[in-house]
Motif scaffolding. Structure first.
Motif, mmCIF file in Angstrom:
data_model
loop_
_atom_site.group_PDB
_atom_site.id
_atom_site.type_symbol
_atom_site.label_atom_id
_atom_site.label_comp_id
_atom_site.label_asym_id
_atom_site.label_seq_id
_atom_site.Cartn_x
_atom_site.Cartn_y
_atom_site.Cartn_z
ATOM 1 N N PRO A 1 -1.358 11.151 3.788
ATOM 2 C CA PRO A 1 -2.374 10.112 3.637
ATOM 3 C C PRO A 1 -2.089 8.866 4.481
ATOM 4 C CG PRO A 1 -0.942 10.130 1.716
ATOM 5 C CD PRO A 1 -0.537 11.301 2.575
ATOM 6 N N ALA A 2 -3.157 8.307 5.026
ATOM 7 C CA ALA A 2 -3.083 6.986 5.662
ATOM 8 C C ALA A 2 -3.429 5.988 4.560
ATOM 9 C CB ALA A 2 -4.082 6.886 6.806
ATOM 10 N N ILE A 3 -2.551 5.049 4.334
ATOM 11 C CA ILE A 3 -2.709 4.116 3.222
ATOM 12 C C ILE A 3 -2.787 2.700 3.767
ATOM 13 C CG2 ILE A 3 -1.637 3.225 1.125
ATOM 14 C CD1 ILE A 3 -0.065 5.941 1.004
ATOM 15 N N SER A 4 -3.941 2.057 3.578
ATOM 16 C CA SER A 4 -4.031 0.649 3.976
ATOM 17 C C SER A 4 -3.953 -0.190 2.706
ATOM 18 C CB SER A 4 -5.335 0.371 4.728
ATOM 19 O OG SER A 4 -6.396 0.115 3.843
ATOM 20 N N THR A 5 -3.316 -1.344 2.827
ATOM 21 C CA THR A 5 -3.188 -2.195 1.639
ATOM 22 C C THR A 5 -4.567 -2.601 1.131
ATOM 23 O OG1 THR A 5 -2.743 -4.042 3.124
ATOM 24 C CG2 THR A 5 -0.857 -3.064 2.008
ATOM 25 N N GLY A 6 -5.518 -2.805 2.045
ATOM 26 C CA GLY A 6 -6.877 -3.141 1.617
ATOM 27 C C GLY A 6 -7.471 -2.054 0.733
ATOM 28 N N ASP A 7 -7.281 -0.787 1.139
ATOM 29 C CA ASP A 7 -7.791 0.343 0.347
ATOM 30 C C ASP A 7 -7.121 0.412 -1.025
ATOM 31 O OD1 ASP A 7 -9.451 1.078 2.427
ATOM 32 O OD2 ASP A 7 -8.160 2.710 3.131
ATOM 33 N N ILE A 8 -5.804 0.135 -1.058
ATOM 34 C CA ILE A 8 -5.085 0.185 -2.337
ATOM 35 C C ILE A 8 -5.641 -0.877 -3.285
ATOM 36 C CG2 ILE A 8 -2.858 0.016 -3.511
ATOM 37 C CD1 ILE A 8 -1.489 0.553 -0.825
ATOM 38 N N PHE A 9 -5.849 -2.077 -2.756
ATOM 39 C CA PHE A 9 -6.397 -3.152 -3.589
ATOM 40 C C PHE A 9 -7.779 -2.772 -4.098
ATOM 41 C CE2 PHE A 9 -3.182 -6.061 -1.832
ATOM 42 C CZ PHE A 9 -2.835 -6.731 -2.990
ATOM 43 N N ARG A 10 -8.649 -2.292 -3.186
ATOM 44 C CA ARG A 10 -10.017 -1.924 -3.598
ATOM 45 C C ARG A 10 -9.994 -0.839 -4.676
ATOM 46 N NH1 ARG A 10 -10.781 -3.536 1.654
ATOM 47 N NH2 ARG A 10 -10.288 -1.546 2.614
ATOM 48 N N TYR A 11 -9.115 0.161 -4.532
ATOM 49 C CA TYR A 11 -8.994 1.234 -5.521
ATOM 50 C C TYR A 11 -8.622 0.660 -6.890
ATOM 51 C CZ TYR A 11 -6.924 5.047 -8.181
ATOM 52 O OH TYR A 11 -6.613 5.928 -9.182
ATOM 53 N N ASN A 12 -7.602 -0.195 -6.930
ATOM 54 C CA ASN A 12 -7.135 -0.761 -8.200
ATOM 55 C C ASN A 12 -8.181 -1.683 -8.824
ATOM 56 O OD1 ASN A 12 -4.126 -0.101 -8.971
ATOM 57 N ND2 ASN A 12 -4.202 -0.188 -6.749
ATOM 58 N N LEU A 13 -8.894 -2.449 -7.996
ATOM 59 C CA LEU A 13 -9.934 -3.341 -8.515
ATOM 60 C C LEU A 13 -11.110 -2.531 -9.066
ATOM 61 C CD1 LEU A 13 -9.882 -6.009 -5.655
ATOM 62 C CD2 LEU A 13 -9.081 -6.344 -7.996
ATOM 63 N N MET B 1 2.519 8.114 -5.762
ATOM 64 C CA MET B 1 1.501 9.098 -6.167
ATOM 65 C C MET B 1 1.777 10.459 -5.528
ATOM 66 S SD MET B 1 -2.029 6.929 -6.234
ATOM 67 C CE MET B 1 -2.248 5.572 -7.377
ATOM 68 N N ASP B 2 1.269 11.503 -6.177
ATOM 69 C CA ASP B 2 1.539 12.878 -5.747
ATOM 70 C C ASP B 2 1.202 13.161 -4.285
ATOM 71 O OD1 ASP B 2 2.606 13.568 -8.160
ATOM 72 O OD2 ASP B 2 0.808 14.569 -8.920
ATOM 73 N N ASP B 3 0.046 12.648 -3.805
ATOM 74 C CA ASP B 3 -0.361 12.976 -2.433
ATOM 75 C C ASP B 3 0.557 12.338 -1.387
ATOM 76 O OD1 ASP B 3 -1.265 10.334 -2.786
ATOM 77 O OD2 ASP B 3 -2.947 10.642 -1.417
ATOM 78 N N ALA B 4 1.410 11.398 -1.806
ATOM 79 C CA ALA B 4 2.318 10.728 -0.871
ATOM 80 C C ALA B 4 3.734 11.310 -0.908
ATOM 81 C CB ALA B 4 2.347 9.229 -1.168
ATOM 82 N N LYS B 5 3.930 12.348 -1.710
ATOM 83 C CA LYS B 5 5.275 12.923 -1.855
ATOM 84 C C LYS B 5 5.796 13.527 -0.536
ATOM 85 C CE LYS B 5 5.911 12.986 -6.626
ATOM 86 N NZ LYS B 5 5.627 11.575 -6.862
ATOM 87 N N GLN B 6 4.883 14.073 0.273
ATOM 88 C CA GLN B 6 5.292 14.712 1.530
ATOM 89 C C GLN B 6 5.217 13.771 2.725
ATOM 90 O OE1 GLN B 6 6.784 17.674 1.414
ATOM 91 N NE2 GLN B 6 6.410 17.459 -0.778
ATOM 92 N N GLY B 7 4.946 12.492 2.464
ATOM 93 C CA GLY B 7 4.891 11.513 3.546
ATOM 94 C C GLY B 7 3.639 10.661 3.461
ATOM 95 N N TRP B 8 3.583 9.637 4.310
ATOM 96 C CA TRP B 8 2.468 8.692 4.322
ATOM 97 C C TRP B 8 2.547 7.826 5.561
ATOM 98 C CZ3 TRP B 8 5.555 4.556 4.490
ATOM 99 C CH2 TRP B 8 6.711 4.555 3.725
ATOM 100 N N ILE B 9 1.445 7.157 5.841
ATOM 101 C CA ILE B 9 1.377 6.150 6.892
ATOM 102 C C ILE B 9 0.869 4.886 6.215
ATOM 103 C CG2 ILE B 9 0.325 5.450 9.071
ATOM 104 C CD1 ILE B 9 -0.195 8.540 9.447
ATOM 105 N N LEU B 10 1.636 3.827 6.295
ATOM 106 C CA LEU B 10 1.289 2.579 5.626
ATOM 107 C C LEU B 10 0.818 1.564 6.665
ATOM 108 C CD1 LEU B 10 1.224 1.238 2.844
ATOM 109 C CD2 LEU B 10 3.642 0.676 3.139
#
Length: 192
Positions: A29-41, A76-85
């Motif tokens: 997964p590509a993870i942007s901090t903006g997306d993480i905030f929007r998801y939690n909000l 989170m499970d989808d990040a267990k095999q790696g991620w891009i932050l």
């Protein structure tokens, strides 16, 4: 090998585009901090509710809460095999927090991809994007201020990662596919 990557660079350099291509290439997964905030909000998570309190007051979400939100996402499970932050860390204290998170999760950082481009190119790109997307808040003055903040606060972090031997510098100007290939080739060489 699992890739755990940071993608860094000034606004308008193409981080989001390259993060998406790298995510597809490595199946992470590509993870942007903006997306993480929007998801939690949007989902009213406890962390999202806490962040909303600051946002409602027009305040920046403090590092401590940002760090918790990022750590929660990387666990989170989808990040267990790696991620891009993308968009984190932005300060020296966030580098320390990320180091602690990765140690807690027993997931070392693979590399930091730093994209760069000339300031005039970045200004042109962001002004064009602002027109296309109708971003009235992206005035040339605001764009210049964001680039200044990056230069003073975030760019010095690249030296930290350079000293650790995990920094890859790539020119963010050119054909998108060519830039992506350069990044992948350098990542492969780093881990060869």
């Amino acid at each position: 090998m699992a890739q755990r990557l940071l993608i860094m660079g000034p606004q308008g350099v193409g981080k989001g585009t390259q993060a998406a291509l790298l995510a597809e290439h490595y199946g992470i997964p590509a993870i942007s901090t903006g997306d993480i905030f929007r998801y939690n909000l949007k989902n009213g998570t406890p962390l999202g509710k806490e962040a909303q309190g600051y946002i409602d007051k027009g305040e920046l979400v403090p590092d401590e809460l940002t760090n918790k939100i990022v750590e929660d996402r990387l666990g989170m499970d989808d990040a267990k095999q790696g991620w891009i932050l993308d968009g984190y860390p932005r300060s020296a204290s966030q580098v320390e927090a990320l180091d602690a998170m990765l140690q807690n999760l027993d997931t070392p950082l693979s590399a930091v991809v730093a994209l760069d481009a000339d300031r005039t190119v970045l200004m042109e790109r962001m002004e064009k994007r602002a027109k296309i997307e109708g971003r009235t808040d992206d005035t040339p003055e605001v764009i210049a201020k964001r680039l200044d903040v990056y230069a003073h606060e975030t760019k010095p972090l690249l030296d930290v990662y350079g000293e650790r031997g995990v920094l890859i510098r790539v020119d963010g100007v050119g054909e998108i596919a060519s830039i992506s290939k350069t990044i992948i080739d350098q990542l492969d060489a780093l881990h060869a």
